[in-house]
Design a protein around this motif. Structure first.
Motif, PDB file in Angstrom:
ATOM      1  N   ARG A 246       2.890   5.833  -3.059  1.00 60.51           N
ATOM      2  CA  ARG A 246       4.000   6.602  -3.612  1.00 60.51           C
ATOM      3  C   ARG A 246       3.962   6.631  -5.138  1.00 60.51           C
ATOM      4  O   ARG A 246       4.193   7.662  -5.760  1.00 60.51           O
ATOM      5  CB  ARG A 246       5.327   6.014  -3.153  1.00 60.51           C
ATOM      6  N   GLU A 247       3.666   5.499  -5.754  1.00 58.50           N
ATOM      7  CA  GLU A 247       3.721   5.397  -7.206  1.00 58.50           C
ATOM      8  C   GLU A 247       2.559   6.114  -7.899  1.00 58.50           C
ATOM      9  O   GLU A 247       2.757   6.757  -8.918  1.00 58.50           O
ATOM     10  CB  GLU A 247       3.732   3.928  -7.633  1.00 58.50           C
ATOM     11  N   SER A 248       1.336   5.944  -7.369  1.00 57.07           N
ATOM     12  CA  SER A 248       0.167   6.432  -8.104  1.00 57.07           C
ATOM     13  C   SER A 248      -0.876   7.119  -7.232  1.00 57.07           C
ATOM     14  O   SER A 248      -1.951   7.436  -7.729  1.00 57.07           O
ATOM     15  CB  SER A 248      -0.503   5.255  -8.805  1.00 57.07           C
ATOM     16  N   ARG A 249      -0.594   7.309  -5.952  1.00 56.47           N
ATOM     17  CA  ARG A 249      -1.588   7.801  -4.992  1.00 56.47           C
ATOM     18  C   ARG A 249      -2.790   6.855  -4.971  1.00 56.47           C
ATOM     19  O   ARG A 249      -3.922   7.282  -4.808  1.00 56.47           O
ATOM     20  CB  ARG A 249      -2.045   9.226  -5.306  1.00 56.47           C
ATOM     21  N   CYS A 250      -2.508   5.576  -5.221  1.00 56.18           N
ATOM     22  CA  CYS A 250      -3.508   4.500  -5.234  1.00 56.18           C
ATOM     23  C   CYS A 250      -4.568   4.707  -6.319  1.00 56.18           C
ATOM     24  O   CYS A 250      -5.683   4.204  -6.213  1.00 56.18           O
ATOM     25  CB  CYS A 250      -4.157   4.325  -3.871  1.00 56.18           C
ATOM     26  N   THR A 251      -4.211   5.449  -7.364  1.00 49.65           N
ATOM     27  CA  THR A 251      -5.127   5.713  -8.468  1.00 49.65           C
ATOM     28  C   THR A 251      -4.991   4.616  -9.516  1.00 49.65           C
ATOM     29  O   THR A 251      -3.905   4.390 -10.055  1.00 49.65           O
ATOM     30  CB  THR A 251      -4.821   7.089  -9.107  1.00 49.65           C
ATOM     31  N   ILE A 252      -6.092   3.967  -9.813  1.00 46.64           N
ATOM     32  CA  ILE A 252      -6.081   2.809 -10.711  1.00 46.64           C
ATOM     33  C   ILE A 252      -5.728   3.208 -12.144  1.00 46.64           C
ATOM     34  O   ILE A 252      -5.028   2.485 -12.838  1.00 46.64           O
ATOM     35  CB  ILE A 252      -7.446   2.098 -10.645  1.00 46.64           C
ATOM     36  N   LYS A 253      -6.177   4.356 -12.591  1.00 45.54           N
ATOM     37  CA  LYS A 253      -5.958   4.781 -13.987  1.00 45.54           C
ATOM     38  C   LYS A 253      -4.692   5.632 -14.163  1.00 45.54           C
ATOM     39  O   LYS A 253      -4.522   6.291 -15.173  1.00 45.54           O
ATOM     40  CB  LYS A 253      -7.176   5.573 -14.490  1.00 45.54           C
ATOM     41  N   ALA A 254      -3.774   5.596 -13.205  1.00 43.10           N
ATOM     42  CA  ALA A 254      -2.547   6.397 -13.298  1.00 43.10           C
ATOM     43  C   ALA A 254      -1.680   5.905 -14.452  1.00 43.10           C
ATOM     44  O   ALA A 254      -1.569   4.708 -14.703  1.00 43.10           O
ATOM     45  CB  ALA A 254      -1.782   6.317 -11.987  1.00 43.10           C
TER      46      ALA A 254
ATOM     47  N   VAL B  10       0.841  -1.199   0.000  1.00 44.77           N
ATOM     48  CA  VAL B  10       0.000   0.000   0.000  1.00 44.77           C
ATOM     49  C   VAL B  10       0.877   1.250   0.000  1.00 44.77           C
ATOM     50  O   VAL B  10       0.571   2.231  -0.679  1.00 44.77           O
ATOM     51  CB  VAL B  10      -0.980  -0.016   1.191  1.00 44.77           C
ATOM     52  N   ALA B  11       1.983   1.231   0.723  1.00 51.75           N
ATOM     53  CA  ALA B  11       2.893   2.384   0.729  1.00 51.75           C
ATOM     54  C   ALA B  11       3.486   2.613  -0.664  1.00 51.75           C
ATOM     55  O   ALA B  11       3.599   3.754  -1.119  1.00 51.75           O
ATOM     56  CB  ALA B  11       4.007   2.169   1.752  1.00 51.75           C
ATOM     57  N   VAL B  12       3.854   1.538  -1.346  1.00 56.60           N
ATOM     58  CA  VAL B  12       4.391   1.671  -2.706  1.00 56.60           C
ATOM     59  C   VAL B  12       3.314   2.190  -3.652  1.00 56.60           C
ATOM     60  O   VAL B  12       3.563   3.085  -4.470  1.00 56.60           O
ATOM     61  CB  VAL B  12       4.966   0.318  -3.202  1.00 56.60           C
ATOM     62  N   ALA B  13       2.095   1.662  -3.537  1.00 56.08           N
ATOM     63  CA  ALA B  13       0.998   2.126  -4.386  1.00 56.08           C
ATOM     64  C   ALA B  13       0.703   3.605  -4.128  1.00 56.08           C
ATOM     65  O   ALA B  13       0.442   4.367  -5.067  1.00 56.08           O
ATOM     66  CB  ALA B  13      -0.250   1.285  -4.146  1.00 56.08           C
TER      67      ALA B  13
END
Length: 169
Positions: A92-100, A87-90
């Protein structure tokens, strides 16, 4: 040898021999029972603390999105001890946005919640159809915008990389 050093050595030998020659006794049934039988009951409200006079507005979309990532990763079979890091990586990587999507990635882009590099779904010398396609996880890179597909692909990459190396952690 001085008298003090002889005394210190004798004391150390005596202490260690207690544990080596005579192991501690096994716990009894009374040792394993909880020592407290009553439950503490608190007051309904703290005494002497005034009620808040202002209200706060919480911004929850990122938390809700990361909660979805957590739930889906648990469902897919990510190891429990890695879920918080996932969850921390998600986040950092995309703000947990699926369509990033990151078009600036040198291999054609990075997609989805885990920002999986298109390198993993493009043909290479080792994987003529692409690594993720060879493992039956997707047929096209655009499927990385699906949360379940993205997290399943991330799990395959995590296992292939023997950890978080693909995400530079």
């Amino acid at each position: 040898m001085t008298l003090l050093s002889k005394a210190v050595i004798s004391a150390l030998l005596a202490i260690t021999s207690l544990f080596i020659l005579k192991p501690p006794p096994a716990p009894t049934a009374s040792d394993l029972q909880t020592p407290f039988t009553s439950v503490y009951e608190a007051y309904e409200a703290p005494i002497g603390i005034p009620a808040p006079t202002t209200s706060t507005t919480l911004i929850t979309p990122a938390i809700d999105l990361c909660g979805q990532v957590f739930d889906m990763a648990k469902y897919i079979g990510w190891p429990d001890h890695e879920l918080s890091k996932l969850v921390a990586v998600a986040q950092r990587e995309s703000r947990c946005t699926i369509k990033a999507f990151n078009p600036k990635d040198p291999n054609g882009g990075s997609a989805g919640v885990m920002q999986i590099n298109y390198f993993w779904c493009k043909p290479s010398r080792y994987w003529p159809n692409g690594y993720l396609q060879a493992h039956g996880l997707l047929t096209d890179c655009s499927e990385l915008f699906n949360l379940e597909t993205n997290l399943r692909s991330a799990l395959a990459i995590y296992r292939y990389s023997e950890g978080w190396r693909a995400w530079s952690i």
